[in-house]
Design a protein around this motif. Sequence first.
Motif, mmCIF file in Angstrom:
data_model
loop_
_atom_site.group_PDB
_atom_site.id
_atom_site.type_symbol
_atom_site.label_atom_id
_atom_site.label_comp_id
_atom_site.label_asym_id
_atom_site.label_seq_id
_atom_site.Cartn_x
_atom_site.Cartn_y
_atom_site.Cartn_z
ATOM 1 N N ALA A 217 1.336 -0.982 -0.377
ATOM 2 C CA ALA A 217 0.032 -0.320 0.269
ATOM 3 C C ALA A 217 0.812 0.854 0.137
ATOM 4 C CB ALA A 217 -0.846 -0.102 1.204
ATOM 5 N N MET A 218 0.320 1.914 0.014
ATOM 6 C CA MET A 218 1.215 3.882 -0.252
ATOM 7 C C MET A 218 0.835 5.302 -0.083
ATOM 8 S SD MET A 218 3.760 4.474 -3.565
ATOM 9 C CE MET A 218 2.722 5.002 -4.982
ATOM 10 N N LEU A 219 0.996 5.470 0.765
ATOM 11 C CA LEU A 219 0.205 6.768 0.970
ATOM 12 C C LEU A 219 0.768 7.956 0.569
ATOM 13 C CD1 LEU A 219 0.001 6.822 4.569
ATOM 14 C CD2 LEU A 219 -1.611 5.751 3.129
ATOM 15 N N GLU A 220 0.332 8.796 -0.145
ATOM 16 C CA GLU A 220 1.216 10.204 -0.806
ATOM 17 C C GLU A 220 0.888 11.158 -1.065
ATOM 18 O OE1 GLU A 220 1.883 8.831 -5.349
ATOM 19 O OE2 GLU A 220 0.175 7.950 -4.801
ATOM 20 N N PHE A 221 1.484 12.327 -1.035
ATOM 21 C CA PHE A 221 1.216 13.710 -0.054
ATOM 22 C C PHE A 221 2.093 14.605 -0.632
ATOM 23 C CE2 PHE A 221 0.809 10.686 3.275
ATOM 24 C CZ PHE A 221 -0.389 10.825 3.928
ATOM 25 N N ASP A 222 1.734 15.975 -1.594
ATOM 26 C CA ASP A 222 1.683 16.870 -1.877
ATOM 27 C C ASP A 222 2.523 18.033 -1.433
ATOM 28 O OD1 ASP A 222 1.959 15.937 -5.004
ATOM 29 O OD2 ASP A 222 0.568 15.621 -5.038
ATOM 30 N N ILE A 223 3.490 18.562 -1.005
ATOM 31 C CA ILE A 223 3.895 19.834 -0.108
ATOM 32 C C ILE A 223 4.645 20.677 -1.120
ATOM 33 C CG2 ILE A 223 5.328 20.592 1.560
ATOM 34 C CD1 ILE A 223 4.810 17.150 3.106
ATOM 35 N N LEU A 320 4.662 1.122 1.863
ATOM 36 C CA LEU A 320 4.724 -0.447 3.167
ATOM 37 C C LEU A 320 5.055 -1.807 2.764
ATOM 38 C CD1 LEU A 320 3.450 -0.730 6.035
ATOM 39 C CD2 LEU A 320 1.578 -1.059 4.867
ATOM 40 N N ALA A 321 5.989 -2.186 2.930
ATOM 41 C CA ALA A 321 6.096 -3.560 2.462
ATOM 42 C C ALA A 321 5.043 -4.686 2.280
ATOM 43 C CB ALA A 321 7.522 -4.285 3.467
ATOM 44 N N LYS A 322 4.618 -5.423 1.517
ATOM 45 C CA LYS A 322 4.010 -7.102 2.153
ATOM 46 C C LYS A 322 4.061 -7.531 2.922
ATOM 47 C CE LYS A 322 3.833 -6.862 -2.904
ATOM 48 N NZ LYS A 322 3.846 -7.665 -4.512
ATOM 49 N N PRO A 323 2.911 -7.977 3.683
ATOM 50 C CA PRO A 323 3.512 -8.153 4.978
ATOM 51 C C PRO A 323 3.166 -9.909 5.173
ATOM 52 C CG PRO A 323 0.995 -7.617 5.386
ATOM 53 C CD PRO A 323 1.835 -6.966 3.579
ATOM 54 N N GLY A 333 -5.494 -3.114 9.770
ATOM 55 C CA GLY A 333 -5.971 -2.323 10.662
ATOM 56 C C GLY A 333 -4.672 -1.178 10.655
ATOM 57 N N ALA A 334 -3.655 -1.795 11.117
ATOM 58 C CA ALA A 334 -2.493 -0.291 12.018
ATOM 59 C C ALA A 334 -2.987 0.939 11.017
ATOM 60 C CB ALA A 334 -1.128 -1.199 12.150
ATOM 61 N N LEU A 335 -2.808 -0.030 9.023
ATOM 62 C CA LEU A 335 -2.240 1.367 8.321
ATOM 63 C C LEU A 335 -3.709 1.792 8.214
ATOM 64 C CD1 LEU A 335 -0.604 2.220 5.571
ATOM 65 C CD2 LEU A 335 -2.061 0.309 3.853
ATOM 66 N N ALA A 336 -4.575 1.778 8.275
ATOM 67 C CA ALA A 336 -5.461 2.530 8.320
ATOM 68 C C ALA A 336 -5.487 3.453 9.783
ATOM 69 C CB ALA A 336 -7.082 1.359 8.415
ATOM 70 N N LYS A 337 -4.940 3.437 10.547
ATOM 71 C CA LYS A 337 -5.289 3.812 11.570
ATOM 72 C C LYS A 337 -3.826 5.077 11.355
ATOM 73 C CE LYS A 337 -7.005 0.831 15.119
ATOM 74 N NZ LYS A 337 -6.276 0.537 16.668
ATOM 75 N N GLU A 340 -4.742 7.747 8.614
ATOM 76 C CA GLU A 340 -5.227 9.080 9.211
ATOM 77 C C GLU A 340 -4.242 10.040 10.159
ATOM 78 O OE1 GLU A 340 -9.259 9.566 12.658
ATOM 79 O OE2 GLU A 340 -8.901 7.110 12.498
ATOM 80 N N ARG A 341 -3.698 9.271 10.796
ATOM 81 C CA ARG A 341 -2.670 10.044 11.843
ATOM 82 C C ARG A 341 -2.118 10.902 10.866
ATOM 83 N NH1 ARG A 341 0.173 6.560 15.506
ATOM 84 N NH2 ARG A 341 1.050 8.351 16.078
ATOM 85 N N MET A 342 -1.557 10.389 10.087
ATOM 86 C CA MET A 342 -0.728 10.741 9.317
ATOM 87 C C MET A 342 -0.670 12.439 7.796
ATOM 88 S SD MET A 342 2.285 11.340 8.041
ATOM 89 C CE MET A 342 3.290 9.906 8.040
ATOM 90 N N THR A 343 -2.346 11.772 7.624
ATOM 91 C CA THR A 343 -3.312 12.798 7.093
ATOM 92 C C THR A 343 -3.186 13.886 7.726
ATOM 93 O OG1 THR A 343 -4.427 10.870 5.422
ATOM 94 C CG2 THR A 343 -5.401 13.424 5.363
ATOM 95 N N GLN A 344 -3.827 13.925 9.069
ATOM 96 C CA GLN A 344 -3.699 15.168 9.949
ATOM 97 C C GLN A 344 -2.058 15.560 10.286
ATOM 98 O OE1 GLN A 344 -5.490 13.018 13.367
ATOM 99 N NE2 GLN A 344 -7.492 13.319 12.568
ATOM 100 N N ALA A 345 -1.446 15.049 10.399
ATOM 101 C CA ALA A 345 0.378 15.768 10.186
ATOM 102 C C ALA A 345 0.163 16.329 9.429
ATOM 103 C CB ALA A 345 1.073 14.482 11.033
ATOM 104 N N ILE A 346 0.742 15.614 8.149
ATOM 105 C CA ILE A 346 0.531 16.065 6.946
ATOM 106 C C ILE A 346 0.513 17.778 7.069
ATOM 107 C CG2 ILE A 346 0.961 16.465 4.103
ATOM 108 C CD1 ILE A 346 2.805 14.772 5.863
ATOM 109 N N ALA A 347 -1.096 18.317 6.965
ATOM 110 C CA ALA A 347 -2.180 18.908 6.912
ATOM 111 C C ALA A 347 -1.096 20.479 7.650
ATOM 112 C CB ALA A 347 -3.497 19.172 7.829
#
Length: 386
Positions: A217-223, A320-323, A333-337, A340-347
Amino acid sequence: MLPKAEVAYFAIADISGYTNFLAAVELDHAQDIIADFMDAVVKALRPPFRLAKFEGDAAFVYTTAETIDGSLLQDAIEGAYFKFRRRLRSVRQASTCECKACVAMGDLDFKFVVHHGEMVKQRMGGREELAGRDVILVHRLLKNTVGAKLGGRAYALYSDAAIRAMGVDPVAQGLIAHRETIDIIGDVTLWVRDLEAAWQQDDAQRRVEVTRADAHAMLEFDIAAPRQTVWEFLTVPGQWQQWWDADTIVEESGKGRRGVGTKNHCMHGTHTVVEELLDWHPADNFTVGITLPVPDAPRIVMTRAVLDGPDGTTHLELRLAKPKPKDRAFVDGALAKYAERMTQAIAGLRSMLEGKQPVSDAVEEPALTRSSGRFLTDPVKSGAPR
């Protein structure tokens, strides 16, 4: 008004073997090769450094940052050298040219001199120049006896003033004590990093990188901030803690140098998340093994990559590496939490960085001499008509 003195780090990237190279080879390909390698090194140095000017076979750079992380500054110097070595290797593999310049490009190398002190900016010849005793000293340190001590190998030479300003322990980090006597100035205490040895170690190191293709899985953000700035806020604990929701982040790096094996203890109340660096490539990407404060929790592996976006922005990828199949439900489950935290933190990080870069009164940077790449696109045989 008299010029105002400023405190700065100074560095010079000097091409070793430049004179012999130009004297013995065809100039058109030689100049193109020099421009190509110098372009790679200067781009890797800035930021944190800015280009003051080119000086024939050298680039003089500086930074007036009030505080700079010692590990970050050393990463910039060594990273610039590693970029040169990788570029040299790829060019030699790609080139089919048989001219003397292309055959002899492997004789070129770099050395770096770093100092910390005061300077003033003064206008000369229509542009601002850096001046002062410490500017003179860093240039005088180019003529030294380090090459003889290391057998002609590439090196980074740090003045003791630079080491103290960075707050690092040179002995713990394996730097070699050295001393030079400079006319008028006197004895200068110095510390040497063997860059050839550092390169061999880095090149032999097994890569532990989660690629886009291999990611679970991958999270992406532009800053909208420079890549080096984003890198610093991702990796330097004091900067990282300003936007991440940890109460405290404690870095455990042994010798005081960030890299493979460094552990960050992110404390959240009575719980601690431990992130260990498994791979380290400033300022491109790094991979961590994450241990959560949960009994029998699997280790989660993630690569964080900072990439150039359009118009000076940064694209951040968290891969995220394949488990293992048995761990997938827990990891998802850990990724979902985490997402959410990372999206708020990146903001929060965006609000800190975007549109808030200080207006610089620094010396205007000269343009880089662009390589045409002719030595790659227009190969010739040595001695053939030009």
